[in-house]
Design a protein around this motif. Sequence first.
Motif, short mmCIF file in Angstrom:
data_model
loop_
_atom_site.label_atom_id
_atom_site.label_comp_id
_atom_site.label_asym_id
_atom_site.label_seq_id
_atom_site.Cartn_x
_atom_site.Cartn_y
_atom_site.Cartn_z
N UNK A 38 11.52 33.14 -18.46
CA UNK A 38 10.53 33.22 -19.53
C UNK A 38 10.18 31.85 -20.07
N UNK A 39 10.85 30.79 -19.54
CA UNK A 39 10.63 29.47 -20.12
C UNK A 39 10.26 28.42 -19.10
N UNK A 55 20.41 20.48 -26.99
CA UNK A 55 20.52 21.94 -26.95
C UNK A 55 19.55 22.49 -25.93
N UNK A 56 19.86 23.66 -25.39
CA UNK A 56 18.97 24.26 -24.39
C UNK A 56 17.55 24.43 -24.92
N UNK A 57 17.42 24.84 -26.17
CA UNK A 57 16.08 25.12 -26.68
C UNK A 57 15.27 23.87 -26.95
N UNK A 62 8.96 28.96 -24.28
CA UNK A 62 8.47 30.20 -23.68
C UNK A 62 7.12 29.94 -23.01
N UNK A 129 18.81 26.05 -16.77
CA UNK A 129 19.60 25.99 -18.01
C UNK A 129 21.00 26.53 -17.79
N UNK A 390 7.42 19.92 -32.62
CA UNK A 390 8.72 20.42 -33.01
C UNK A 390 9.84 19.84 -32.15
N UNK A 391 9.66 19.92 -30.82
CA UNK A 391 10.71 19.44 -29.94
C UNK A 391 10.77 17.93 -29.88
N UNK B 55 19.11 27.37 -32.69
CA UNK B 55 19.81 27.14 -31.43
C UNK B 55 21.30 27.34 -31.64
N UNK B 140 13.93 39.98 -26.21
CA UNK B 140 12.78 39.31 -25.58
C UNK B 140 12.39 40.02 -24.28
N UNK B 409 11.86 28.41 -32.31
CA UNK B 409 12.00 27.49 -31.19
C UNK B 409 12.99 27.93 -30.13
N UNK B 410 13.76 28.96 -30.35
CA UNK B 410 14.81 29.30 -29.39
C UNK B 410 14.54 30.63 -28.70
N UNK B 411 13.30 30.79 -28.23
CA UNK B 411 12.92 32.04 -27.57
C UNK B 411 13.27 32.01 -26.10
N UNK B 412 14.55 31.88 -25.80
CA UNK B 412 14.98 31.73 -24.42
C UNK B 412 15.69 32.98 -23.93
N UNK B 413 15.31 33.40 -22.73
CA UNK B 413 16.06 34.44 -22.03
C UNK B 413 16.97 33.70 -21.08
#
Lengths: 420, 420
Positions: A38-39, A55-57, A62, A129, A390-391, B55, B140, B409-413
């Motif tokens: 999804x990312x 961090x992963x995010x 997405x 990830x 943001x990132x 996160x 998600x 910001x952390x919409x990760x699957x």
Amino acid sequence: MNSEPHHVVVVGAGFGGLEFVRAIAKAPVRVTLIDQRNHHLFQPLLYQVATTSLATSEIAWPIRHLVRREQAVTTLLATVNGVDKENKRVLLSDGSRIAYDTLVLATGARHAYFGHDEWEEFAPGLKTLEDATTIRRRMLLAFERAERETDAAVRQALLTFVIIGGGPTGVELAGTIAELAHATLRGEFRNIDTRDTKVVLIEAGDRILPVFRPDLSDYAKSALERLGVTVELGRPVSACDATGVVFGEQRLAARTIIWAAGVAASPAAQWLDAEADRAGRVVVEDDLTVPGHPEIFVVGDTALAKRGDGRPVPGIAPAAKQAGRHVAATLKSRLAGDKARRPFVYKHQGDLATIGKRAAVIDFGRFSVTGWLAWWLWGIAHIFFLIGLRNRIAVALSWLWIYTTGQRSARLITQGRQSP
Amino acid sequence: MNSEPHHVVVVGAGFGGLEFVRAIAKAPVRVTLIDQRNHHLFQPLLYQVATTSLATSEIAWPIRHLVRREQAVTTLLATVNGVDKENKRVLLSDGSRIAYDTLVLATGARHAYFGHDEWEEFAPGLKTLEDATTIRRRMLLAFERAERETDAAVRQALLTFVIIGGGPTGVELAGTIAELAHATLRGEFRNIDTRDTKVVLIEAGDRILPVFRPDLSDYAKSALERLGVTVELGRPVSACDATGVVFGEQRLAARTIIWAAGVAASPAAQWLDAEADRAGRVVVEDDLTVPGHPEIFVVGDTALAKRGDGRPVPGIAPAAKQAGRHVAATLKSRLAGDKARRPFVYKHQGDLATIGKRAAVIDFGRFSVTGWLAWWLWGIAHIFFLIGLRNRIAVALSWLWIYTTGQRSARLITQGRQSP
């Protein structure tokens, strides 16, 4: 006017696929963007997740959020497992099929063990990830186990980290792991001194960073050695198991091994039943189409495209983005009625690699930059290429923090086995 | 003077265990702090990881980093599976044993299904970082599946989210999921309108937030309903499977169910062979020692401690911290030769819960605060209680971003199955 707009199916939302979608979205087309994640992942910084810096995010977004404003684009989270070229359909793993007028394959690459798939268990690579959090977990667990280990030889093996492959990823991993062990973790253990950690970078060739100028390879080697990394050149790894590696005649006991030695393209060539090179890359025409199928384009790490001098286009983000933009331009011309063939001309902007948090090498071909200035240029460039304010703020904050305090914020052991 | 300092073993580095260690570290003791995770987790904000706002690394810190300056403290990543009270030893899962002079058990709680363990598969609870990323992934993925689903009834079930349990965690999850669906994700899908999402909070009792004043429960219910949450009161869930839940006589089709209805203490009571209540909490003396074993203390969610009026001390962070400090004070007195019994007196500072990003309820007993002012007080308090400047800045930035843009910001699957 045709009531059904031209339908473009794009498989893969990495740098190439996403760049294509952004460039084509305003054209009179309907786009279906398919990815099995999804990312979108900013792979150049993935090693920083593996080494607890980010961090992963902070390096993943997405996909559907990135293209939310493009009403012509539908994003699907799905796994593609084939292409029916005759009927112009993409096959999904759930059995459904999606018809296309134009297909863009941008499915990237995975790490490859060149006939030694059994090594993967002991020497994980770094592409997703999950790969990054796996390496992070193994690395942090090694220190935790060493803290409790009473056998001195086992303890030293636990404190030995081997990185196989001296390209940019290997160099970046080695430098950061050395900093982590020698600075970040120092003073937090009671039974071990993390400064006893050995970080060994093994490169089969005669120099690290082989695509760079030789003097830059030498500089990078010295910079790594200053960080405490042992660089082993000229001997390929011939064995790899749970207790260590063999390279040349030497056996090195190590409990953490990371694979940065090679990649193979995704199975797109098999889906297409097309000619591929040894690394699985689809041999494409000079306009990035599949021979005999002008409606199918392949971009990025999945394609074997050629530069003017016959060398392959490298598997790096800028090359994939250029290819994505080129295909979008080609398709727009075609839709406007211009069927002329447009060869892809890759413009190499340079090669870069960081060595820890104080040095980097940038090879612009005509000139080069090394040291702290290169590090800052590298950092600014990467923050610029990140997506979204943001990132950018978050990564800049993370780096500022590491730079000034030496502390890394993502030292988490998650998933899998938690304790020794 | 004894050459071997008094050895304290602490099991669990949650709020209670960590607070104890910090308070005792300067005393003439040697401390071994054992946890099966490498990180201390700020559980009050865990629901924000589950709902993509924060996160994982923003609410978790490596335990050994938090106590790095305390030379008397050794941190061990290990799993405890028993206590030998007679020989004063803690048993680890790898078969080794650690002798103690004083033992502090602060092992927390897990969610509990009260005789329906088979529900866990369908209704995961929220106690660890993995729980949070699991809930995030399921949630998600439900939207992704709905985007591709052609059957209207299945689509509606995919867009129905059930939270079981109307305590603070349930309320916070329901409010945030409603905001995520109705605001954050809006406009990013092409085949579904995420505003059709149904969020249902089921509470068996006659009001949500039962430990709050009744008028605050009413306020919270109204605030949730304004966010689009359906609050179902007075009917306990009697069945729960992959396709939905049954409560009272009603069956509700839902593909995502989250359990926020109850917790049970860790198995510490079994290790001790001590008296426990129905939720597994060890019945302790008024000084938090185990009856007959003044050298063993139990703090936090693992202990059934009593308030002056006979009600149990609640399982919240401030209570665990107070208990940890109390035990440290008791032990310091003992080491100084004062063997007087020191009963633990819990001071309740208040109860609080947020409802989305604009409202909260805070019950201080004598007075209460609701609405946006409560939300800001809640936010400031939580940033204050986070550990370290780095995470305070990061969380403040994340919240500021969500507050102003609605974007998370952390919409990760990640982990597990990636695509539908």
